[in-house]
Structure formats: C-alpha cells, structure tokens
Design a protein around this motif. Sequence first.
Motif, PDB file in Angstrom:
ATOM      1  N   ILE A   1     110.528 -17.916  40.239  1.00  0.00           N
ATOM      2  CA  ILE A   1     109.440 -18.358  41.112  1.00  0.00           C
ATOM      3  C   ILE A   1     109.606 -17.752  42.503  1.00  0.00           C
ATOM      4  CG2 ILE A   1     108.518 -20.375  42.340  1.00  0.00           C
ATOM      5  CD1 ILE A   1     107.478 -20.164  39.530  1.00  0.00           C
ATOM      6  N   PHE A   2     110.830 -17.758  43.018  1.00  0.00           N
ATOM      7  CA  PHE A   2     111.094 -17.213  44.362  1.00  0.00           C
ATOM      8  C   PHE A   2     110.712 -15.726  44.406  1.00  0.00           C
ATOM      9  CE2 PHE A   2     113.473 -15.505  47.887  1.00  0.00           C
ATOM     10  CZ  PHE A   2     113.461 -16.519  48.831  1.00  0.00           C
ATOM     11  N   LYS A   3     111.091 -14.993  43.371  1.00  0.00           N
ATOM     12  CA  LYS A   3     110.774 -13.567  43.336  1.00  0.00           C
ATOM     13  C   LYS A   3     109.271 -13.339  43.236  1.00  0.00           C
ATOM     14  CE  LYS A   3     111.988  -9.214  41.099  1.00  0.00           C
ATOM     15  NZ  LYS A   3     112.822  -8.558  40.059  1.00  0.00           N
ATOM     16  N   LYS A   4     108.594 -14.201  42.496  1.00  0.00           N
ATOM     17  CA  LYS A   4     107.142 -14.084  42.357  1.00  0.00           C
ATOM     18  C   LYS A   4     106.452 -14.222  43.712  1.00  0.00           C
ATOM     19  CE  LYS A   4     103.235 -16.248  39.914  1.00  0.00           C
ATOM     20  NZ  LYS A   4     102.838 -17.309  38.954  1.00  0.00           N
ATOM     21  N   TYR A   5     106.987 -15.117  44.558  1.00  0.00           N
ATOM     22  CA  TYR A   5     106.365 -15.372  45.870  1.00  0.00           C
ATOM     23  C   TYR A   5     106.867 -14.426  46.954  1.00  0.00           C
ATOM     24  CZ  TYR A   5     103.718 -19.583  44.742  1.00  0.00           C
ATOM     25  OH  TYR A   5     102.790 -20.459  44.241  1.00  0.00           O
ATOM     26  N   MET A   6     108.149 -14.041  46.911  1.00  0.00           N
ATOM     27  CA  MET A   6     108.758 -13.280  48.005  1.00  0.00           C
ATOM     28  C   MET A   6     109.057 -11.825  47.657  1.00  0.00           C
ATOM     29  SD  MET A   6     108.641 -15.501  50.309  1.00  0.00           S
ATOM     30  CE  MET A   6     109.418 -14.498  51.565  1.00  0.00           C
ATOM     31  N   GLY A   7     108.906 -11.446  46.384  1.00  0.00           N
ATOM     32  CA  GLY A   7     109.158 -10.064  46.003  1.00  0.00           C
ATOM     33  C   GLY A   7     110.621  -9.745  45.796  1.00  0.00           C
ATOM     34  N   LYS A   8     111.519 -10.703  46.033  1.00  0.00           N
ATOM     35  CA  LYS A   8     112.957 -10.528  45.852  1.00  0.00           C
ATOM     36  C   LYS A   8     113.532 -11.801  45.257  1.00  0.00           C
ATOM     37  CE  LYS A   8     113.562  -7.560  49.944  1.00  0.00           C
ATOM     38  NZ  LYS A   8     114.213  -7.454  51.271  1.00  0.00           N
ATOM     39  N   THR A   9     114.639 -11.656  44.530  1.00  0.00           N
ATOM     40  CA  THR A   9     115.343 -12.847  44.068  1.00  0.00           C
ATOM     41  C   THR A   9     116.015 -13.496  45.273  1.00  0.00           C
ATOM     42  OG1 THR A   9     117.436 -11.714  43.670  1.00  0.00           O
ATOM     43  CG2 THR A   9     115.827 -11.711  41.864  1.00  0.00           C
ATOM     44  N   PRO A  10     116.403 -14.775  45.166  1.00  0.00           N
ATOM     45  CA  PRO A  10     117.102 -15.406  46.290  1.00  0.00           C
ATOM     46  C   PRO A  10     118.341 -14.639  46.734  1.00  0.00           C
ATOM     47  CG  PRO A  10     116.429 -17.062  44.707  1.00  0.00           C
ATOM     48  CD  PRO A  10     116.136 -15.730  44.078  1.00  0.00           C
ATOM     49  N   THR A  11     119.099 -14.097  45.775  1.00  0.00           N
ATOM     50  CA  THR A  11     120.297 -13.325  46.127  1.00  0.00           C
ATOM     51  C   THR A  11     119.930 -12.058  46.881  1.00  0.00           C
ATOM     52  OG1 THR A  11     121.440 -14.179  44.170  1.00  0.00           O
ATOM     53  CG2 THR A  11     122.351 -12.197  45.199  1.00  0.00           C
ATOM     54  N   GLU A  12     118.910 -11.352  46.391  1.00  0.00           N
ATOM     55  CA  GLU A  12     118.470 -10.132  47.071  1.00  0.00           C
ATOM     56  C   GLU A  12     117.952 -10.439  48.472  1.00  0.00           C
ATOM     57  OE1 GLU A  12     116.983  -7.686  43.064  1.00  0.00           O
ATOM     58  OE2 GLU A  12     115.573  -8.872  44.250  1.00  0.00           O
ATOM     59  N   TYR A  13     117.244 -11.555  48.599  1.00  0.00           N
ATOM     60  CA  TYR A  13     116.703 -11.939  49.900  1.00  0.00           C
ATOM     61  C   TYR A  13     117.825 -12.250  50.887  1.00  0.00           C
ATOM     62  CZ  TYR A  13     113.796 -14.339  53.345  1.00  0.00           C
ATOM     63  OH  TYR A  13     113.158 -14.701  54.509  1.00  0.00           O
ATOM     64  N   ARG A  14     118.845 -12.965  50.410  1.00  0.00           N
ATOM     65  CA  ARG A  14     119.974 -13.313  51.273  1.00  0.00           C
ATOM     66  C   ARG A  14     120.746 -12.076  51.694  1.00  0.00           C
ATOM     67  NH1 ARG A  14     123.935 -18.044  49.440  1.00  0.00           N
ATOM     68  NH2 ARG A  14     122.736 -19.269  50.950  1.00  0.00           N
ATOM     69  N   GLU A  15     120.898 -11.121  50.768  1.00  0.00           N
ATOM     70  CA  GLU A  15     121.701  -9.931  51.055  1.00  0.00           C
ATOM     71  C   GLU A  15     120.965  -8.907  51.906  1.00  0.00           C
ATOM     72  OE1 GLU A  15     122.815  -8.562  47.203  1.00  0.00           O
ATOM     73  OE2 GLU A  15     124.442 -10.037  46.968  1.00  0.00           O
ATOM     74  N   ALA A  16     119.633  -9.055  52.009  1.00  0.00           N
ATOM     75  CA  ALA A  16     118.861  -8.107  52.807  1.00  0.00           C
ATOM     76  C   ALA A  16     119.296  -8.165  54.274  1.00  0.00           C
ATOM     77  CB  ALA A  16     117.368  -8.410  52.688  1.00  0.00           C
ATOM     78  N   SER A  17     119.410  -7.026  54.898  1.00  0.00           N
ATOM     79  CA  SER A  17     119.879  -6.978  56.289  1.00  0.00           C
ATOM     80  C   SER A  17     118.862  -7.558  57.248  1.00  0.00           C
ATOM     81  CB  SER A  17     120.194  -5.532  56.690  1.00  0.00           C
ATOM     82  OG  SER A  17     119.053  -4.716  56.503  1.00  0.00           O
ATOM     83  N   ASP A  18     117.568  -7.447  56.909  1.00  0.00           N
ATOM     84  CA  ASP A  18     116.542  -8.034  57.759  1.00  0.00           C
ATOM     85  C   ASP A  18     115.731  -9.011  56.942  1.00  0.00           C
ATOM     86  OD1 ASP A  18     113.612  -6.400  57.123  1.00  0.00           O
ATOM     87  OD2 ASP A  18     115.475  -5.538  56.382  1.00  0.00           O
ATOM     88  N   ARG A  19     115.255 -10.065  57.607  1.00  0.00           N
ATOM     89  CA  ARG A  19     114.449 -11.097  56.931  1.00  0.00           C
ATOM     90  C   ARG A  19     113.088 -11.169  57.579  1.00  0.00           C
ATOM     91  NH1 ARG A  19     119.576 -13.719  56.848  1.00  0.00           N
ATOM     92  NH2 ARG A  19     120.355 -13.843  54.721  1.00  0.00           N
ATOM     93  N   THR A  20     112.463 -10.021  57.670  1.00  0.00           N
ATOM     94  CA  THR A  20     111.153  -9.966  58.335  1.00  0.00           C
ATOM     95  C   THR A  20     110.058 -10.551  57.460  1.00  0.00           C
ATOM     96  OG1 THR A  20     110.870  -7.720  57.459  1.00  0.00           O
ATOM     97  CG2 THR A  20     111.778  -7.949  59.689  1.00  0.00           C
ATOM     98  N   GLU A  21     110.404 -10.860  56.194  1.00  0.00           N
ATOM     99  CA  GLU A  21     109.367 -11.409  55.307  1.00  0.00           C
ATOM    100  C   GLU A  21     108.829 -12.732  55.846  1.00  0.00           C
ATOM    101  OE1 GLU A  21     112.393 -10.564  54.434  1.00  0.00           O
ATOM    102  OE2 GLU A  21     112.448  -9.413  52.589  1.00  0.00           O
ATOM    103  N   GLY A  22     109.731 -13.554  56.413  1.00  0.00           N
ATOM    104  CA  GLY A  22     109.299 -14.823  57.008  1.00  0.00           C
ATOM    105  C   GLY A  22     108.902 -15.851  55.966  1.00  0.00           C
ATOM    106  N   ARG A  23     108.288 -16.895  56.455  1.00  0.00           N
ATOM    107  CA  ARG A  23     107.867 -17.990  55.595  1.00  0.00           C
ATOM    108  C   ARG A  23     106.495 -17.730  54.988  1.00  0.00           C
ATOM    109  NH1 ARG A  23     110.164 -23.009  56.872  1.00  0.00           N
ATOM    110  NH2 ARG A  23     108.167 -24.063  56.722  1.00  0.00           N
ATOM    111  N   ILE A  24     106.232 -18.421  53.886  1.00  0.00           N
ATOM    112  CA  ILE A  24     104.892 -18.344  53.285  1.00  0.00           C
ATOM    113  C   ILE A  24     103.988 -19.279  54.064  1.00  0.00           C
ATOM    114  CG2 ILE A  24     103.587 -18.645  51.164  1.00  0.00           C
ATOM    115  CD1 ILE A  24     106.241 -18.578  49.663  1.00  0.00           C
ATOM    116  N   GLN A  25     102.801 -18.845  54.343  1.00  0.00           N
ATOM    117  CA  GLN A  25     101.864 -19.711  55.033  1.00  0.00           C
ATOM    118  C   GLN A  25     101.193 -20.650  54.040  1.00  0.00           C
ATOM    119  OE1 GLN A  25     101.538 -19.929  58.327  1.00  0.00           O
ATOM    120  NE2 GLN A  25     103.219 -18.458  58.330  1.00  0.00           N
ATOM    121  N   PRO A  26     101.341 -21.985  54.247  1.00  0.00           N
ATOM    122  CA  PRO A  26     100.740 -22.932  53.304  1.00  0.00           C
ATOM    123  C   PRO A  26      99.223 -22.916  53.441  1.00  0.00           C
ATOM    124  CG  PRO A  26     101.730 -24.083  55.165  1.00  0.00           C
ATOM    125  CD  PRO A  26     102.071 -22.623  55.335  1.00  0.00           C
TER     126      PRO A  26
END
Length: 443
Positions: A418-443
């Motif tokens: 589900i996380f990858k479906k919404y953010m394009g990365k798995t939670p592990t990939e997201y955590r390991e990314a050097s930048d987190r410019t993806e930000g939060r999903i807008q509800p």
Amino acid sequence: MYNLLIVDDEKEIREGLSAIPWPTMRVNLMGSAKHGLDALKFISEHPIDIVLTDIRMPFMDGIELLNTLARQHPYIRVVILSGHSDFGYAQQAVANGAFDYLLKPTQFDVLLKTFERLVRKLDEEKQEELRKSALLRKEKLLSKRLREEFLSELFKCGMSVEDIELGCSESEIILDGPDYTVAAVRLDRISLNKQVLPDRELKLITFSLDNILCDMWDANGKAYHLVNKENAEVCLLSMKASPKSDFIQLKQQLSSFRGLFKSTLSIGIGKSARHATDIWRSARSAKQLLDNTEEEDSARVYTEALQHEAPGHATSEPLTSAIHIKDNKKDRTIVHEAKQFIKQNFHQSITLKQIANEVHVTPGHLSALFRESGETYIQYLTTMRVNKAIELLGDIRYKIYEIAESVGYSDHTYFSEIFKKYMGKTPTEYREASDRTEGRIQP
C-alpha cells in the motif's frame, strides 16, 4: 528479574558493584565491561535490560555508550555513575535519555531506591507491552476473520467494484493481477467418499491446511487461499497470467502430507477471469470440474473457450422508490464526524461498519457520502495511515513491521504494498532515500 551489565574502567568499582545483592532488587547481574565498546560486544551476545555505566572511560565513554544504545537498543535502560566533577555530563545524559545518575562513591540506600523505581518502571512497560500484544493478537484475529469472510463472498457471488475495494482494504488483500484464476482442492475421502470425520480430526485437518497454505501458497505472493471449515475443501486464488504449473506443483506438495490427511487430493483449475468482479465465475467453474469427476487423486483443468457472459452486477444498497431530500449541511456534519473518528482510531483495525455505527448511518449511506465529498472512505483512511507512517519512518528506532502495526496494518507485507502504491517506494526504500522531498499525501 531484569538483566544488568556494569560498565566501569576501574576494577575495584566493578568488583564493589558486583558484590551488591542485586537479586533482592529483582535484578540479575549478567557481567561487567571495562568500557563502552566492551559493553556493546557483551550486549550483542547477551540479553540486557539495564546498563549501569561510568562516564569517563577509554575508547568509548558513558555518554557515547548511552547515545549508541539509544539508536541500536532503545529498550535498554541506562543509569549513569558519575563523580562530582562529571555532574554536568550526568545532567546531559539524563536529558538524552538516561534513567538516572548516581554519584560516586555510591551509597547502597540511594542505589536501592533508584533501582526500585527503575524496576517498577520496567514492570509498567512490560504490562503495557503485554496489553499491546494482546490488542495486536486481537486485531490479527479480526483481520483474519475479515479476510476469510471477504474471500468467501468473493468466491461465491458477484461483487461490485466498490465492495471489492472496501473488502480488500478491511481484509488487507491486494487484487492487482493481470488475470484471476481459482482452483478448488478437495480431500477425496471427505468430499468424494462422503466420509464423516470426528469434529476434532476435522478441526486438526483444516487448521493444518490453513497453516500449510499460508507458507506454501500465500507467502509466494500474488496468491490467497480459503479453507472451508466444514468439509476441508480449499479455494486457491492466483493472480498470475499462467498459473497452471503453480497449482499442479502445490497439489504435489500437499500430497506429501497424505499421512496427516489420510486421503488423496484432487484439484480442479477453473477458467481465468480478467476482472476481480468475475473471480466467482472462475471459482464456480473449478468447483464444477471436481463435482463432475469421481476419480481420486485427479487434476482437471478448465479448457473450454470463455463464454460471453454478462458480468455480475451488485449494489451495496437495495433500490427504493422513496424520495429523499438532500440535507447537505447534515451530510457534511456526518462526514466530518466520521473523519474525526478515523483520525482518532486509524492506528487500529477499523471497518466501515464501525465508523457508520459511530455516526448513526448505514455503511452504504456513509460510503456514498464520502464519494460525494470527493474521495472514498478507503482513500481517506489510507492517506491518514501513510502520512503517519512517513512521520515514523524518520525515526530509525522503529522497525518497518512496528510502523505497520502502529498505523493499523497487521500484515506488514500488505502495508509495504500500500505504501509503495501511494508513495512510489517501499517503506525501506523511502527511509533509505537521501532526500524526502516526496512529503506527505494531501488528504
């Protein structure tokens, strides 16, 4: 009893502290270390709950040890030993997470009171962990029950796209295959020979089948199963384009448990469906294959050309001729209250029915109100959960499965999908990314 490690570079102090009657404080002395690095090595080899450490030591001092433990072993509680000249360091250590500090030379009554408080604290934390574990077990049982109910309905009758989406979310199932094929498996001595089993034996067989299939079928991905508790018949769902070989291989694997089942097994592989709304048709054709054969230990595959059947239609609410006058203000209030309930409870396993009960409307009506507001109930709930997960991923103390549980998912694999479906990365990939410019999903 809680396990203690003493860390001090002075041999006399280590020996003096070791001579204290720790068991009277419900503490078990596991050993001692000369400095921080020595302590970390010891901790890697032994279960430790408490570290009593000096500040000034060679190689790695007490402050460095405290910070390292906070990152690598956050469950370990640290008590600082300090001289008067190290008082400022001790205060800093407490600010950084140490439970308390003791001044050298340590008075026994002071040490006793400190460890009595610490043991009470650990007892409280253990009780809280037990409570959380009990709640988690309860949520997992609820999730399993919801999964079984949803799969049962999915295999039995046509469902609308909306009902399938809702069922997938509440039962933590992903239906995203290019095709959907169902196979039916039977134990011949029960279904074919009509042998009635004692209730205890039937429960053992169905329980065993369920656990075996979780490992052999579901764990491989793109697959789910359902065991009928009344006759031990199984429905297997595959979302692969060409699943025939997988089904046949599974039948062969299950045959190795013949001694447990005391029966041969037969399998019928139904025709594939292109849409999730037609999974029930594949299940029906698979069952028909088995019903039409009396041959034991058989494997039959549906090979007929697909018939042009009209897709099943389903609606979540019955049609009515009554005229309803829209009350937009009331509808907005209902949706607002539902969203507030979700915000307060998204970390738990909650269903549309529970939320509807809270705002005193039917599940179908609440679902419709959400759609009219511009998003579905599932989209809003998932957005809340993913945003909280993004926040928790920034704290390396939390493991991925812990984050999944804390945002309401009992299945961490489903959470990752589900996380990858919404953010394009798995939670592990997201955590390991050097930048987190993806930000939060807008509800």
